[in-house]
Design a protein around this motif. Structure first.
Motif, PDB file in Angstrom:
ATOM      1  N   ARG A 157     -19.969  -5.190  32.440  1.00  9.87           N
ATOM      2  CA  ARG A 157     -20.935  -5.443  31.366  1.00  9.87           C
ATOM      3  C   ARG A 157     -20.244  -6.084  30.164  1.00  9.87           C
ATOM      4  O   ARG A 157     -19.142  -5.690  29.782  1.00  9.87           O
ATOM      5  CB  ARG A 157     -21.605  -4.132  30.938  1.00  9.87           C
ATOM      6  CG  ARG A 157     -22.406  -4.240  29.661  1.00  9.87           C
ATOM      7  CD  ARG A 157     -23.099  -2.951  29.306  1.00  9.87           C
ATOM      8  NE  ARG A 157     -23.489  -2.928  27.900  1.00  9.87           N
ATOM      9  CZ  ARG A 157     -24.339  -2.063  27.361  1.00  9.87           C
ATOM     10  NH1 ARG A 157     -24.891  -1.130  28.129  1.00  9.87           N
ATOM     11  NH2 ARG A 157     -24.628  -2.105  26.082  1.00  9.87           N
ATOM     12  N   TYR A 158     -20.912  -7.068  29.575  1.00 10.68           N
ATOM     13  CA  TYR A 158     -20.423  -7.709  28.365  1.00 10.68           C
ATOM     14  C   TYR A 158     -21.545  -7.733  27.327  1.00 10.68           C
ATOM     15  O   TYR A 158     -22.693  -8.019  27.660  1.00 10.68           O
ATOM     16  CB  TYR A 158     -19.965  -9.142  28.654  1.00 10.68           C
ATOM     17  CG  TYR A 158     -18.781  -9.229  29.577  1.00 10.68           C
ATOM     18  CD1 TYR A 158     -17.486  -9.254  29.084  1.00 10.68           C
ATOM     19  CD2 TYR A 158     -18.958  -9.280  30.963  1.00 10.68           C
ATOM     20  CE1 TYR A 158     -16.392  -9.331  29.936  1.00 10.68           C
ATOM     21  CE2 TYR A 158     -17.868  -9.350  31.826  1.00 10.68           C
ATOM     22  CZ  TYR A 158     -16.583  -9.379  31.303  1.00 10.68           C
ATOM     23  OH  TYR A 158     -15.507  -9.448  32.158  1.00 10.68           O
ATOM     24  N   ASP A 159     -21.212  -7.415  26.078  1.00  9.55           N
ATOM     25  CA  ASP A 159     -22.158  -7.489  24.976  1.00  9.55           C
ATOM     26  C   ASP A 159     -21.838  -8.735  24.155  1.00  9.55           C
ATOM     27  O   ASP A 159     -20.756  -8.825  23.556  1.00  9.55           O
ATOM     28  CB  ASP A 159     -22.071  -6.244  24.101  1.00  9.55           C
ATOM     29  CG  ASP A 159     -22.617  -5.006  24.795  1.00  9.55           C
ATOM     30  OD1 ASP A 159     -22.576  -4.951  26.035  1.00  9.55           O
ATOM     31  OD2 ASP A 159     -23.078  -4.095  24.097  1.00  9.55           O
ATOM     32  N   LEU A 160     -22.766  -9.695  24.141  1.00 11.48           N
ATOM     33  CA  LEU A 160     -22.550 -10.977  23.492  1.00 11.48           C
ATOM     34  C   LEU A 160     -23.502 -11.153  22.304  1.00 11.48           C
ATOM     35  O   LEU A 160     -24.458 -10.401  22.133  1.00 11.48           O
ATOM     36  CB  LEU A 160     -22.743 -12.114  24.491  1.00 11.48           C
ATOM     37  CG  LEU A 160     -21.899 -12.046  25.769  1.00 11.48           C
ATOM     38  CD1 LEU A 160     -22.234 -13.204  26.689  1.00 11.48           C
ATOM     39  CD2 LEU A 160     -20.417 -12.032  25.435  1.00 11.48           C
ATOM     40  N   ASP A 161     -23.228 -12.163  21.490  1.00 15.02           N
ATOM     41  CA  ASP A 161     -24.074 -12.442  20.333  1.00 15.02           C
ATOM     42  C   ASP A 161     -25.451 -12.919  20.786  1.00 15.02           C
ATOM     43  O   ASP A 161     -25.572 -13.642  21.783  1.00 15.02           O
ATOM     44  CB  ASP A 161     -23.447 -13.519  19.448  1.00 15.02           C
ATOM     45  CG  ASP A 161     -22.201 -13.031  18.733  1.00 15.02           C
ATOM     46  OD1 ASP A 161     -22.091 -11.815  18.504  1.00 15.02           O
ATOM     47  OD2 ASP A 161     -21.339 -13.874  18.401  1.00 15.02           O
ATOM     48  N   PRO A 162     -26.504 -12.540  20.047  1.00 13.58           N
ATOM     49  CA  PRO A 162     -27.837 -13.018  20.402  1.00 13.58           C
ATOM     50  C   PRO A 162     -27.980 -14.519  20.173  1.00 13.58           C
ATOM     51  O   PRO A 162     -27.344 -15.092  19.286  1.00 13.58           O
ATOM     52  CB  PRO A 162     -28.752 -12.228  19.460  1.00 13.58           C
ATOM     53  CG  PRO A 162     -27.884 -11.869  18.294  1.00 13.58           C
ATOM     54  CD  PRO A 162     -26.509 -11.659  18.866  1.00 13.58           C
ATOM     55  N   ILE A 163     -28.792 -15.146  21.002  1.00 17.98           N
ATOM     56  CA  ILE A 163     -29.094 -16.575  20.908  1.00 17.98           C
ATOM     57  C   ILE A 163     -27.784 -17.368  20.881  1.00 17.98           C
ATOM     58  O   ILE A 163     -27.484 -18.120  19.964  1.00 17.98           O
ATOM     59  CB  ILE A 163     -29.982 -16.881  19.681  1.00 17.98           C
ATOM     60  CG1 ILE A 163     -31.115 -15.844  19.593  1.00 17.98           C
ATOM     61  CG2 ILE A 163     -30.573 -18.291  19.780  1.00 17.98           C
ATOM     62  CD1 ILE A 163     -32.006 -15.992  18.400  1.00 17.98           C
ATOM     63  N   THR A 218     -31.237 -17.853  12.206  1.00 13.73           N
ATOM     64  CA  THR A 218     -31.808 -16.557  11.823  1.00 13.73           C
ATOM     65  C   THR A 218     -30.918 -15.416  12.293  1.00 13.73           C
ATOM     66  O   THR A 218     -30.669 -14.451  11.551  1.00 13.73           O
ATOM     67  CB  THR A 218     -33.220 -16.399  12.423  1.00 13.73           C
ATOM     68  OG1 THR A 218     -34.085 -17.397  11.874  1.00 13.73           O
ATOM     69  CG2 THR A 218     -33.788 -15.017  12.129  1.00 13.73           C
ATOM     70  N   ALA A 219     -30.426 -15.516  13.530  1.00 17.81           N
ATOM     71  CA  ALA A 219     -29.594 -14.449  14.096  1.00 17.81           C
ATOM     72  C   ALA A 219     -28.268 -14.301  13.366  1.00 17.81           C
ATOM     73  O   ALA A 219     -27.629 -13.245  13.441  1.00 17.81           O
ATOM     74  CB  ALA A 219     -29.339 -14.714  15.578  1.00 17.81           C
ATOM     75  N   ARG A 220     -27.857 -15.335  12.631  1.00 19.81           N
ATOM     76  CA  ARG A 220     -26.549 -15.302  11.980  1.00 19.81           C
ATOM     77  C   ARG A 220     -26.609 -15.194  10.457  1.00 19.81           C
ATOM     78  O   ARG A 220     -25.601 -14.852   9.832  1.00 19.81           O
ATOM     79  CB  ARG A 220     -25.768 -16.563  12.391  1.00 19.81           C
ATOM     80  CG  ARG A 220     -25.240 -16.437  13.804  1.00 19.81           C
ATOM     81  CD  ARG A 220     -25.099 -17.758  14.516  1.00 19.81           C
ATOM     82  NE  ARG A 220     -24.656 -17.514  15.906  1.00 19.81           N
ATOM     83  CZ  ARG A 220     -25.474 -17.154  16.876  1.00 19.81           C
ATOM     84  NH1 ARG A 220     -26.759 -17.010  16.640  1.00 19.81           N
ATOM     85  NH2 ARG A 220     -25.003 -16.933  18.103  1.00 19.81           N
ATOM     86  N   VAL A 221     -27.763 -15.481   9.869  1.00 18.94           N
ATOM     87  CA  VAL A 221     -27.880 -15.453   8.415  1.00 18.94           C
ATOM     88  C   VAL A 221     -28.655 -14.228   7.921  1.00 18.94           C
ATOM     89  O   VAL A 221     -28.258 -13.574   6.955  1.00 18.94           O
ATOM     90  CB  VAL A 221     -28.551 -16.745   7.901  1.00 18.94           C
ATOM     91  CG1 VAL A 221     -28.833 -16.652   6.405  1.00 18.94           C
ATOM     92  CG2 VAL A 221     -27.660 -17.958   8.196  1.00 18.94           C
TER      93      VAL A 221
END
Length: 351
Positions: A157-163, A218-221
């Motif tokens: 399993r890997y948890d990555l940044d959204p979008i 949006t996902a980063r700001v």
């Protein structure tokens, strides 16, 4: 009949005399309210929801699977179009490769080593504009922008940044190549657990292309604390809805899904689903699940669409109904055969 899903008594009153309850009152993100499923089990009424949230669907299965089975209540979770029909497309491709069907498409137990095992499953989705779905899908998108993405690779399993992790996908004639991005969707977890696929990811993209950039930004700001707040997501969706609807007038409401499965032996099998209208295709998908439940194909318990108990031996019947009105629907084809139409010249194929 007005219904307050936060109040159990209100839900029970609405369910009186029903043959099936369909829970579509999203968004399902950031809520622990399972009153509809609880009341369905207590009232012994079959249940179907269209949850597209991993945490919500996992709680539904973990908390209520045993009680639904004991009460004799069949329940399907995440039974929309994606997740939903997409899960069944993947399961059907994998079951064919595993030799899990007999000549009449009923389940059988293949001999050890008889079939091919999947290595990697990619879900890729596209919707033009908001797909005509309105503020609810916008609120869902904003909430998903605040969730880390769970993917699997080689059983880890890997948890990555959204979008993130953009991938260009060719959805074939009429749609073409589109950029898609990782989102945290329940079909990744359920495919890993129940289809036993060691590598799974799910991506989504939209048009016009700048909506993808806006969601990436949006996902980063926007602070995660706000993106995880359903009240903020609904308010933000209401604020942006007029702009989105104005763009939808020329963007259309088309939807496309591509399911790609790589197998351990190096082969690839894929499926494609293209429809001019997301609302219409969503309706057919939900109706197909409802029909399966009402016909008695679903076993008592809480099931994801790809589990055998969800549809029994009726996967082909389900897919025929769910794909009603599609401009293109193909399954179990090589990935290249589903892409932009090749041209033939002197017996050779050119792209």
């Amino acid at each position: 009949l007005p219904v307050d899903i936060m109040a159990g008594e209100s839900v029970k009153a609405a369910l009186s005399g029903a043959s099936l309850v369909i829970h579509s009152a999203g968004p399902f993100q950031r809520t622990d309210n399972h009153n509809v499923l609880e009341c369905a089990i207590e009232s012994r009424i079959p249940y179907l929801d269209v949850s597209d949230d991993l945490a919500y669907s996992e709680r539904s299965k973990d908390r209520y699977g045993a009680s639904a089975k004991a009460a004799g209540v069949p329940a399907i979770i995440s039974g929309g179009i994606y997740p939903g029909t997409s899960n069944v497309m993947a399961a059907h491709i994998i079951s064919i490769a595993r030799r899990e069907y007999d000549e009449e498409w009923r389940y059988r137990q293949p001999a050890p080593g008889e079939g091919d095992e999947p290595k990697l499953l990619r879900y890729s989705y596209y919707t033009a504009g908001s797909g005509g779905a309105g503020p609810t899908i916008l609120a869902t998108s904003f909430l998903l922008a605040g969730e880390p993405v769970i993917v699997y690779k080689e059983g880890k399993r890997y948890d990555l940044d959204p979008i993130s992790n953009r991938r260009e996908v060719d959805f074939g004639p009429g749609i073409g190549r589109k950029g898609t991005y990782l989102y945290n969707l329940p079909e990744c977890e359920s495919a890993y657990k129940y289809l036993k696929v060691p590598g799974v990811s799910a991506r989504f993209g939209t048009d016009p292309f700048f909506w993808n950039w806006a969601m990436w930004l949006t996902a980063r700001v926007v602070p995660r604390s706000l993106l995880n707040d359903p009240s903020f997501a609904k308010s933000f969706a209401a604020l942006t809805d007029p702009l989105v609807r104005s763009v939808d007038k020329w963007a259309g409401a088309a939807v496309a899904m591509k399911i790609e499965v790589d197998f351990m032996d190096g082969k690839n099998s894929s499926g494609i689903f293209v429809h001019r209208s997301l609302p219409s295709s969503m309706g057919y998908s939900v109706a197909a699940f409802a029909q399966a439940v009402l016909k008695g194909h679903t076993s008592p318990g809480v099931w994801y669409p790809e589990e055998r108990e969800a549809l029994g031996d009726s996967r082909r019947e389900f897919l025929q109904f769910a794909s009603s009105g599609c401009q293109r629907f193909d399954l179990n084809r090589s990935s290249w055969a589903l892409e932009s139409e090749p041209e033939r010249l002197a017996g050779l194929i050119y792209w």
